[in-house]
Each structure stands twice: as C-alpha cells, then as structure tokens.
Design a protein around this motif. Structure first.
Motif, mmCIF file in Angstrom:
data_model
loop_
_atom_site.group_PDB
_atom_site.id
_atom_site.type_symbol
_atom_site.label_atom_id
_atom_site.label_comp_id
_atom_site.label_asym_id
_atom_site.label_seq_id
_atom_site.Cartn_x
_atom_site.Cartn_y
_atom_site.Cartn_z
ATOM 1 N N LYS A 164 0.839 -1.209 0.000
ATOM 2 C CA LYS A 164 0.000 0.000 0.000
ATOM 3 C C LYS A 164 0.869 1.252 0.000
ATOM 4 O O LYS A 164 0.659 2.181 -0.783
ATOM 5 C CB LYS A 164 -0.910 -0.039 1.235
ATOM 6 C CG LYS A 164 -1.490 1.299 1.675
ATOM 7 C CD LYS A 164 -2.610 1.732 0.769
ATOM 8 C CE LYS A 164 -3.238 3.009 1.291
ATOM 9 N NZ LYS A 164 -2.358 4.197 1.220
ATOM 10 N N ASN A 165 1.881 1.272 0.863
ATOM 11 C CA ASN A 165 2.730 2.456 0.937
ATOM 12 C C ASN A 165 3.606 2.595 -0.305
ATOM 13 O O ASN A 165 3.885 3.717 -0.747
ATOM 14 C CB ASN A 165 3.600 2.409 2.190
ATOM 15 C CG ASN A 165 4.454 3.655 2.332
ATOM 16 O OD1 ASN A 165 5.589 3.692 1.864
ATOM 17 N ND2 ASN A 165 3.906 4.681 2.960
ATOM 18 N N ILE A 174 2.767 1.866 -3.341
ATOM 19 C CA ILE A 174 1.902 2.506 -4.337
ATOM 20 C C ILE A 174 1.764 4.004 -4.037
ATOM 21 O O ILE A 174 1.847 4.837 -4.940
ATOM 22 C CB ILE A 174 0.528 1.822 -4.370
ATOM 23 C CG1 ILE A 174 0.651 0.441 -5.014
ATOM 24 C CG2 ILE A 174 -0.500 2.673 -5.120
ATOM 25 C CD1 ILE A 174 -0.615 -0.379 -4.965
ATOM 26 N N ASP A 175 1.557 4.341 -2.770
ATOM 27 C CA ASP A 175 1.455 5.751 -2.387
ATOM 28 C C ASP A 175 2.718 6.508 -2.781
ATOM 29 O O ASP A 175 2.653 7.653 -3.244
ATOM 30 C CB ASP A 175 1.259 5.887 -0.866
ATOM 31 C CG ASP A 175 -0.100 5.393 -0.408
ATOM 32 O OD1 ASP A 175 -1.026 5.341 -1.234
ATOM 33 O OD2 ASP A 175 -0.230 5.067 0.781
ATOM 34 N N GLN A 189 2.974 6.926 -6.574
ATOM 35 C CA GLN A 189 1.983 7.912 -6.995
ATOM 36 C C GLN A 189 2.407 9.325 -6.594
ATOM 37 O O GLN A 189 2.199 10.283 -7.342
ATOM 38 C CB GLN A 189 0.621 7.570 -6.400
ATOM 39 C CG GLN A 189 -0.503 8.431 -6.942
ATOM 40 C CD GLN A 189 -1.869 7.860 -6.603
ATOM 41 O OE1 GLN A 189 -2.019 6.674 -6.333
ATOM 42 N NE2 GLN A 189 -2.874 8.715 -6.624
ATOM 43 N N ASN A 221 -4.565 4.306 -8.265
ATOM 44 C CA ASN A 221 -5.655 4.632 -7.344
ATOM 45 C C ASN A 221 -6.564 3.433 -7.121
ATOM 46 O O ASN A 221 -7.022 3.185 -6.002
ATOM 47 C CB ASN A 221 -6.479 5.810 -7.880
ATOM 48 C CG ASN A 221 -6.014 7.137 -7.313
ATOM 49 O OD1 ASN A 221 -5.582 7.206 -6.169
ATOM 50 N ND2 ASN A 221 -6.108 8.182 -8.103
ATOM 51 N N ARG A 269 -4.659 0.934 -5.033
ATOM 52 C CA ARG A 269 -4.605 1.448 -3.659
ATOM 53 C C ARG A 269 -5.916 1.171 -2.938
ATOM 54 O O ARG A 269 -5.930 0.710 -1.793
ATOM 55 C CB ARG A 269 -4.299 2.945 -3.696
ATOM 56 C CG ARG A 269 -4.563 3.689 -2.406
ATOM 57 C CD ARG A 269 -4.195 5.162 -2.561
ATOM 58 N NE ARG A 269 -4.823 5.954 -1.522
ATOM 59 C CZ ARG A 269 -5.915 6.697 -1.702
ATOM 60 N NH1 ARG A 269 -6.515 6.734 -2.880
ATOM 61 N NH2 ARG A 269 -6.419 7.397 -0.707
ATOM 62 N N THR A 270 -7.026 1.457 -3.607
ATOM 63 C CA THR A 270 -8.338 1.214 -3.002
ATOM 64 C C THR A 270 -8.523 -0.268 -2.690
ATOM 65 O O THR A 270 -9.030 -0.633 -1.630
ATOM 66 C CB THR A 270 -9.456 1.692 -3.950
ATOM 67 O OG1 THR A 270 -9.326 3.104 -4.140
ATOM 68 C CG2 THR A 270 -10.824 1.398 -3.376
ATOM 69 N N ASP A 281 -4.802 4.536 5.645
ATOM 70 C CA ASP A 281 -4.447 5.138 4.350
ATOM 71 C C ASP A 281 -3.863 6.535 4.565
ATOM 72 O O ASP A 281 -2.819 6.890 4.001
ATOM 73 C CB ASP A 281 -5.694 5.203 3.472
ATOM 74 C CG ASP A 281 -5.472 5.977 2.186
ATOM 75 O OD1 ASP A 281 -4.694 5.511 1.341
ATOM 76 O OD2 ASP A 281 -6.082 7.056 2.026
#
Length: 204
Positions: free
Chosen positions: A44-45, A47-48, A51, A79, A82-83, A118
């Motif tokens: 998750k991080n 991807i953040d 992005q 996105n 991430r979702t 998130d």
C-alpha cells in the motif's frame, strides 16, 4: 509494540526502499510474507510513494501532453490498486474481530480503520519529504524555517492520528464501536458505470 508503531515502521521501510533508486519504474520488492497484513501495508505504501512522485512529474510545466496522459492513466490505475489494498486491510481487521459481539449501544465510526491507515501511510511520505525540505542545503533559510514549522505540525498530526487509530481498534475489540465493511464503488474505471466509457462501447 502497538499496531501504529509497527505500521509506521513498515511504511518508512517502504519509503526508504523506494528512494534507494528513486525511480517510479522501480519494481517493488516486498520483504514480507505474501498476503500478510505487513505485506499489504508495505505494498500500500509503495503505491502511495510511486503515486506521490508521479504527481510531481505530471506537474512539470513543459511535459509533453501525450506523456502527461500516460501518467494520468497510470495514476488512475494506481488509485484503483490502492483502493483494493485498503479494502484488504479492512477485511483483515473485520476477520480478526468477527467473533466480537458489539455492545447494544455500539457506535459506527465515520471512517473505517483502513481509511485512517491510508492517511497514516500518506503522512509518512509528507514527513519524509518535508524533513528533506527543512534541511535542504540549496534552499534559503526562510524556506527551511517554514518547512521546519510545517514538519512540526506533521509530527503532531502523526502523534494524534496514531493515537486515534489505536483507540479505534481498541474500541472495536472491546465492542464499543461496530465495524462494517463498505466497498468504495469507484465508477470511473468501470466500463459499465462510466458514461464516457459505456457510450463509447455502445457505438461500436
């Protein structure tokens, strides 16, 4: 170690790993067991982080429009991923607490644990980059002072948000908060829900 202490450690590991190459095309090398909560948090991080840097690149004034469109499409895809990962985090907690019977007066929190997490992940990026700006050698003293002030606010926010997340998890565990799962129902990537996409499909 509290949940947020562990999550913060994982987020920062992801951020540090990304910045070894500092390249949006770098391949994620997740060190955790596939499918574990730690693996989900790291991914998750990551991807953040990718992005975050794509958002920087797309704001280049002289960027070629066709390249900007490619990046925008990539951001849309990230996105969605991430979702999906955020929903996996919520599902992990839902399964963890599924045998807990909420109190009769249990309240519903306005935000699920994962969507707070998130924000916690993105906060790790804000703190990382603001720390750099606060000590940047080629920046003016005024710039560094402003960034130092902003960094202190972010650190205070990190303290408050970590406390709030840990409290929410504790409240779910002791039955004072009822946890429910909600899908985000994003429509723009779905050919059957985005009118621009389905009208185009109908014309074929």
């Amino acid at each position: 170690m509290s949940f947020t202490e562990n999550a913060w450690k994982i987020f920062n590991q992801s951020v540090e790993d990304y910045h070894i190459k500092d390249d949006v095309n770098s391949q994620e090398s997740n060190p955790f067991q596939t499918g574990s909560l730690e693996w989900i948090l790291y991914s998750k991080n990551w991807i953040d982080t990718v992005q975050w840097h794509l958002e920087d690149i797309i704001r280049e004034e002289d960027i070629d429009p066709s390249e900007a469109l490619k990046i925008k499409r990539r951001i849309d895809n990230l996105n969605q991923r991430r979702t999906d990962l955020v929903e996996q985090i919520d599902f992990w907690f839902f399964k963890k607490y599924e045998n807990i019977t909420p109190n009769s007066d249990a309240r519903i929190n306005s935000e699920t644990p994962a969507w707070s997490i998130d924000r916690f992940s993105i906060l790790s990026l804000k703190i990382y980059h603001m720390s750099i700006e606060a000590s940047r050698e080629d920046a003016s003293e005024e710039h560094k002072l402003k960034c130092t002030d902003k960094l202190q606010v972010l650190l205070e926010q990190k303290k408050d948000l970590s406390s709030a997340i840990d409290q929410l998890l504790s409240d779910i565990e002791n039955g004072t908060v009822k946890m429910k799962l909600y899908k985000q129902m994003k429509m723009y990537n779905d050919e059957s829900l985005n009118p621009i996409l389905y009208q185009k499909m109908q014309k074929k």
